[in-house]
Design a protein around this motif. Structure first.
Motif, short mmCIF file in Angstrom:
data_model
loop_
_atom_site.label_atom_id
_atom_site.label_comp_id
_atom_site.label_asym_id
_atom_site.label_seq_id
_atom_site.Cartn_x
_atom_site.Cartn_y
_atom_site.Cartn_z
N VAL A 182 129.81 54.52 -21.96
CA VAL A 182 128.41 54.09 -21.98
C VAL A 182 127.97 53.54 -23.33
O VAL A 182 126.91 52.96 -23.44
N VAL A 189 124.69 45.90 -23.76
CA VAL A 189 124.22 46.64 -22.59
C VAL A 189 122.73 46.94 -22.69
O VAL A 189 121.98 46.84 -21.73
N LYS A 207 118.88 54.18 -19.48
CA LYS A 207 120.08 53.36 -19.38
C LYS A 207 121.34 54.23 -19.40
O LYS A 207 122.31 53.96 -18.69
N LYS A 211 124.08 54.21 -16.40
CA LYS A 211 125.48 53.89 -16.65
C LYS A 211 126.39 55.09 -16.35
O LYS A 211 127.44 54.96 -15.73
N GLU A 214 126.54 55.73 -12.61
CA GLU A 214 127.36 54.68 -12.00
C GLU A 214 128.85 55.01 -12.13
O GLU A 214 129.61 54.90 -11.18
#
Length: 301
Positions: A182, A189, A207, A211, A214
């Motif tokens: 990440v 990103v 975020k 991430k 995910e």
């Protein structure tokens, strides 16, 4: 231990205790495959529902508004790494708790069988002497307590004493840890600052969650497969410790029977020896009496 307490205890009672203990020992041995299959099936059927709930619970925490606090931090990369480590720790703890609950639910039957063995031993011991089976009783209590100590096992199989981020990274991505996943290319990103753009930007914390989640979901099949392997290892370990101590309890009753037979034989030999001694003394006494009578019956000169 008093010999007479061993010799006088009804053999039928000992045989009944031995029979029940042996039956529970065999029962625990035969639980191995059943518990593994049962626990694995529950893991597979509850996995998706648990994931959905976990996502909502974590999202509520990780989507809290921290934008103002983040703006005050100069080193955004370090902040992202700290968030990533925190996320990995949170996720590891949640997986750990779910795994523990699953194991605890399915090993209750082992605990119940050991409890019966324990109660019978305590009751039996009170009829003779508390010292004879104390070591077995203490070991059963220790095994029962350790049945529910699953967190250490889970962490051992998921990487030992490494950092929490390493543990979760090992789960999520076999080629690297989640912190690296990440934070690599973080400038691309995350858009920090956002000059000229009045649209609200997701916080770094959000975020990181997106991430990290995910990556976690992408690897969920691999994770679930690994969890199934760990279930087999943990159940094996717990069955082994339970059967070992149950076998010791069986040996306890067998040893008692052996001692009882030996002491009863010794007691019988003692009684026979005492009877022979008494008979011999009686005969000696009779001889003395006869000699006295002979002396008394002789005419005085």
């Amino acid at each position: 231990m008093k010999l007479d307490s061993i010799a006088k205890l009804a053999k039928q009672e000992i045989l009944e205790k031995l029979g029940e203990c042996s039956g529970l020992y065999v029962k625990i041995c035969n639980l191995d495959d059943k518990l593994k299959n049962q626990t694995i099936e529950q893991a597979k059927t509850s996995w998706q529902e648990w994931l959905d709930k976990l996502k909502e619970d974590l999202k509520e925490e990780w989507f809290s508004d921290v934008s103002l606090e983040e703006q005050k931090v100069e080193d955004k990369n370090k902040l992202a790494r700290d968030y990533a480590k925190e996320f990995s720790q949170d996720l590891m703890a949640e997986v750990d708790n779910w795994f523990n609950d699953l194991i605890k639910l399915n090993i209750q039957c082992i605990d119940q069988d050991l409890e019966i063995i324990l109660e019978n031993l305590i009751s039996f011991n009170q009829e003779i002497t508390p010292d004879f089976g104390t070591h077995v009783i203490n070991e059963i209590e220790e095994v029962k307590k350790n049945l529910y100590s699953t967190t250490e096992d889970f962490h051992d199989y998921f990487g030992g004493d490494e950092s929490e981020s390493d543990l979760l990274g090992w789960i999520v991505d076999g080629t690297g840890f989640i912190v690296g996943a990440v934070t690599s290319g973080i400038a691309g990103v995350f858009k920090f600052g956002g000059r000229g753009n009045d649209a609200p930007q997701p916080s770094i914390k959000q975020k990181i969650f997106e991430k990290g989640w995910e990556k976690f979901v992408q690897s969920q099949d691999e994770i679930l497969n690994k969890i199934q392997e760990i279930i087999v290892l943990v159940i094996d370990k717990k069955i082994q410790s339970a059967t070992d101590i149950a076998e010791q309890a069986v040996s306890y009753y067998e040893e008692f029977l052996e001692r009882q037979g030996r002491y009863q034989e010794e007691t019988e030999q003692q009684r026979n020896a005492e009877k022979a001694w008494i008979s011999q003394q009686r005969q000696e006494l009779e001889k003395v009496q006869k000699n006295i009578e002979v002396v008394l019956s002789m005419p005085s000169s």
